[in-house]
Design an enzyme around this catalytic site. Structure first.
Site, PDB file in Angstrom:
ATOM      1  CE  LYS A 142      -3.923   1.934   2.627  1.00  0.00           C
ATOM      2  NZ  LYS A 142      -4.772   1.772   3.823  1.00  0.00           N
TER       3      LYS A 142
ATOM      4  CB  SER B 191      -8.020   3.683   2.744  1.00  0.00           C
ATOM      5  OG  SER B 191      -7.220   3.111   3.757  1.00  0.00           O
TER       6      SER B 191
ATOM      7  CB  SER C  28      -8.247   0.767   5.678  1.00  0.00           C
ATOM      8  OG  SER C  28      -8.933   1.973   5.506  1.00  0.00           O
TER       9      SER C  28
HETATM   10  N1  GLN Z   1     -12.827   4.351   6.336  1.00  0.00           N
HETATM   11  C1  GLN Z   1     -12.177   4.707   7.545  1.00  0.00           C
HETATM   12  C2  GLN Z   1     -11.708   6.135   7.489  1.00  0.00           C
HETATM   13  O1  GLN Z   1     -11.956   6.749   6.524  1.00  0.00           O
HETATM   14  C3  GLN Z   1     -11.039   3.778   7.806  1.00  0.00           C
HETATM   15  C4  GLN Z   1      -9.826   4.115   7.045  1.00  0.00           C
HETATM   16  C5  GLN Z   1      -8.686   3.243   7.417  1.00  0.00           C
HETATM   17  O2  GLN Z   1      -8.851   2.227   8.078  1.00  0.00           O
HETATM   18  N2  GLN Z   1      -7.511   3.678   7.018  1.00  0.00           N
HETATM   19  O3  GLN Z   1     -11.135   6.664   8.376  1.00  0.00           O
END
Ligand code: GLN
Length: 486
Positions: free
Chosen positions: A77, A152, A176
C-alpha cells in the site's frame, strides 16, 4: 499461477517446478495486460523485482538457505515507505516524495526474501472507504469495474483479487484492510495494535493505525503476518511480545465459543449480507462451535467516537505537511503564512481537508472537553464492551460491512453515508483488537460478501484457526472474478 495460493506457490518454488523469475514475470505481464481496468498499482518496480528474483533463484539453485517468503512477489500500500520507491499516500501533497528509508515491515520482508513488486493505490492518506479519493483516480473492483474496491486499502484487495500478486500489505485504521477484502472477495487480517511496527507507515491516526496482510486465503495472510510482526524499538507502541500465530494446520472448532453480535444485525444491514453471514455461522456451528448471541451495547456510538478521534489525530499528524518541512510547495505566494496556506490548499484533497478542519475544531480550547475528551471516554466504554463479551465467548463473528461493494460515485457526495460503511469494523480499532475478513458468499448479482472475525488482543492464532477451518470447508475464497481477463 494467478489463482494459486501462497502455499501452492511456495511448494512449486521450492520443488523447482517454478522459478521466482517466472512467477514475477507472469505477475508483471498480468498487471501490464489488465491493470488499466483496475488501477490497483501506482508504481511498478519491474526491474528491481526481476533482479531480486534472479538472486533468489540462483541461491536456491546453489542449495543455499532461503527465507520464509523466498521468491514470492508482494505489493505494498502506498502509505508504507519503501526506500527508493515513491510513497505518495495517493495525495498531491506527497506526489514527489521518495523516502530515504524503508518501513520496519519492508526490512522484515526483504530479510525473508520476499520480492517487492510495487506500490498500491488507496484513498488519499488512507482516509476513506472506497479508494476513490486518490490523486491517481479510483480503484475499480475486479468483480465488476463499475463498483468500488472498498477502502482505503482498495488497491491491495483488488491486486490480490485480480491475481496480480499473491500477497499484499495494507493498513487498517478503522477497517481499511477488512472492508476492501470483503468487497473484493479476498482474505485480510488487521492484527492487535502494537503487534506490527508502524515505523515507516505514514501516519493517519496513530492510536488506531496498524499494518496487516491480504491474500487469497488465511494461510497466506498468516505467513506474511508472521514475517512482519515483532518488536521494533523505533515504534514506541510496539509490543515486546508478538502474538503466537498458529501453523496453518486445520484445527477442530469443537467447543469453541463463538459470539454473534446482536448490534451488527441492526437496521441498515443488507438482507443478502445478513443471510450469507447467518449461513456461515451455522456452518461454524455444524463444525462444533458453540454459538451464542452477545451484545456490544455502545456500538451505536462507535462511528461518532472513531471519526472524532481519527480526525483529531489526523489534524495533528498532517500538520507537518506545510510545504517547508514536507510536501508539495506552492509556487505563488506572498509571505510565509501564505506559502503554508497555498501549499496545503493545493496539496490536500477535499476529504483530507474536511478531516483536518473537523479535528482542529474538536481539539480547540472550549471544544476539547465536549468532543475529544468525550470521545476518549466513549472509547473506554467500547473497550469494556469487548472485555465483557470475551468473558462469554472466544471469538466474535458477523458481517465485515453492512453491504457488499457499492457503485463508484455512489457515496462520494455524502460523507456520512461513506462513514457508515465502517460500522462493523471500527470498534475493533478503537479497542486495539485483531480482526479479520474472509469471503463467505456472493449477492445475487455477483458481489462478494465478507465474514468478520474478531478476537481478544493477541489471539490472532484463534482467528486464523477459525478462518482456516472455514476455508478448508468452503470454496468462496477460491472463486475468481470473471471480468479480469488477460
Ligand atoms: N474508512 C475509515 C476512514 O476513513 C477507515 C480508514 C482506514 O482504516 N484507514 O477513516
Amino acid at each position: 499461477m494467478h489463482s494459486a495460493s501462497v502455499t501452492q506457490l511456495l511448494n512449486s518454488l521450492s520443488s523447482g517446478a517454478l522459478t521466482s523469475r517466472q512467477l514475477v514475470q507472469s505477475c508483471l505481464d498480468r498487471i501490464a495486460a489488465c491493470d488499466s481496468q483496475i488501477h490497483a498499482f501506482v508504481h511498478i518496480a519491474a526491474q528491481s523485482a526481476l533482479e531480486q528474483a534472479d538472486q533468489i533463484d540462483a541461491r536456491r539453485a546453489a542449495g543455499q538457505p532461503v527465507g520464509k517468503l523466498a521468491g514470492l512477489p508482494i505489493a505494498v500500500k502506498d502509505n508504507i515507505c519503501v526506500r527508493g520507491m515513491p510513497a505518495t499516500c495517493g495525495s498531491r501533497m506527497l506526489q514527489n516524495f521518495v523516502p530515504p528509508h524503508s518501513a520496519h515491515v519492508i526490512e522484515r520482508i526483504t530479510a525473508a526474501d520476499g520480492i517487492l513488486l510495487g506500490k498500491l493505490n488507496l484513498d488519499e492518506f488512507a482516509m476513506g472507504s472506497s479508494s476513490e479519493t486518490s490523486v491517481f483516480g479510483p480503484v475499480c473492483n475486479p468483480w465488476n469495474q463499475r463498483l468500488t474496491a472498498g477502502g482505503s486499502s482498495g488497491g491491495s484487495a483488488a491486486a490480490v483479487a485480480a491475481g496480480f500478486v499473491p500477497l499484499a500489505l495494507g493498513s487498517d485504521t478503522g477497517g481499511s484492510i477488512r472492508q476492501p477484502a470483503s468487497f473484493c472477495g479476498v482474505t485480510g487480517i488487521k492484527p492487535t495494535y502494537g503487534c506490527v511496527s508502524r515505523y515507516g507507515l505514514i501516519a493517519y491516526a496513530s492510536s488506531l493505525d496498524q499494518i496487516g496482510t491480504l491474500a487469497r486465503d488465511a494461510a497466506g495472510c498468516a505467513l506474511l503476518l508472521q514475517v512482519i510482526a515483532g518488536h521494533d524499538a523505533r515504534d514506541s507502541t510496539s509490543l515486546t511480545q508478538p502474538p503466537e500465530l498458529c501453523s496453518p494446520e486445520p484445527q477442530s472448532l469443537q467447543g469453541l465459543r463463538v459470539g454473534v453480535v446482536r448490534e451488527h444485525f441492526g437496521p441498515g444491514l443488507d438482507p443478502e449480507v445478513a443471510s450469507a453471514v447467518q449461513v456461515a455461522v451455522s456452518q461454524l456451528q455444524a463444525a462444533g462451535a458453540d454459538v451464542r448471541e452477545v451484545s456490544l451495547p455502545h456500538s451505536r456510538y462507535a462511528i461518532a467516537t472513531y471519526y472524532l478521534i481519527a480526525c483529531c489525530e489526523a489534524s495533528s499528524n498532517l500538520a507537518r505537511y506545510d510545504g517547508i518541512h514536507y510536501g508539495h510547495r506552492a509556487q505563488k505566494f506572498q509571505d510565509l503564512t501564505d506559502l503554508y496556506c497555498q501549499s496545503r490548499a493545493e496539496g490536500f484533497g477535499a476529504e483530507v481537508k474536511r478531516r483536518i478542519m473537523l479535528g482542529t475544531y474538536a481539539l480547540s480550547a472550549g471544544y476539547y472537553d465536549a468532543y475529544y475528551l468525550k470521545a476518549l471516554q466513549m472509547r473506554r466504554r467500547i473497550q469494556e464492551d469487548f472485555q465483557h463479551a470475551f468473558q462469554q465467548v472466544d471469538v466474535l463473528v458477523g458481517p465485515t460491512a453492512p453491504s457488499a461493494a457499492f457503485a463508484l460515485g455512489e457515496k462520494l457526495s455524502d460523507p456520512l453515508e461513506m462513514y457508515l460503511s465502517d460500522i462493523c469494523t471500527i470498534s475493533t480499532n478503537l479497542a486495539g483488537l485483531p480482526g479479520m475478513s474472509i469471503p463467505c458468499g456472493f449477492t445475487g448479482d455477483g458481489r462478494p460478501i465478507g465474514l468478520q472475525l474478531q478476537a481478544p488482543a493477541l489471539q490472532e492464532a484463534r482467528l486464523l484457526q477459525v478462518a482456516i477451518n472455514y476455508q478448508n470447508n468452503s470454496d468462496w475464497h477460491l472463486r475468481q472474478p470473471p471480468s479480469v481477463t488477460a
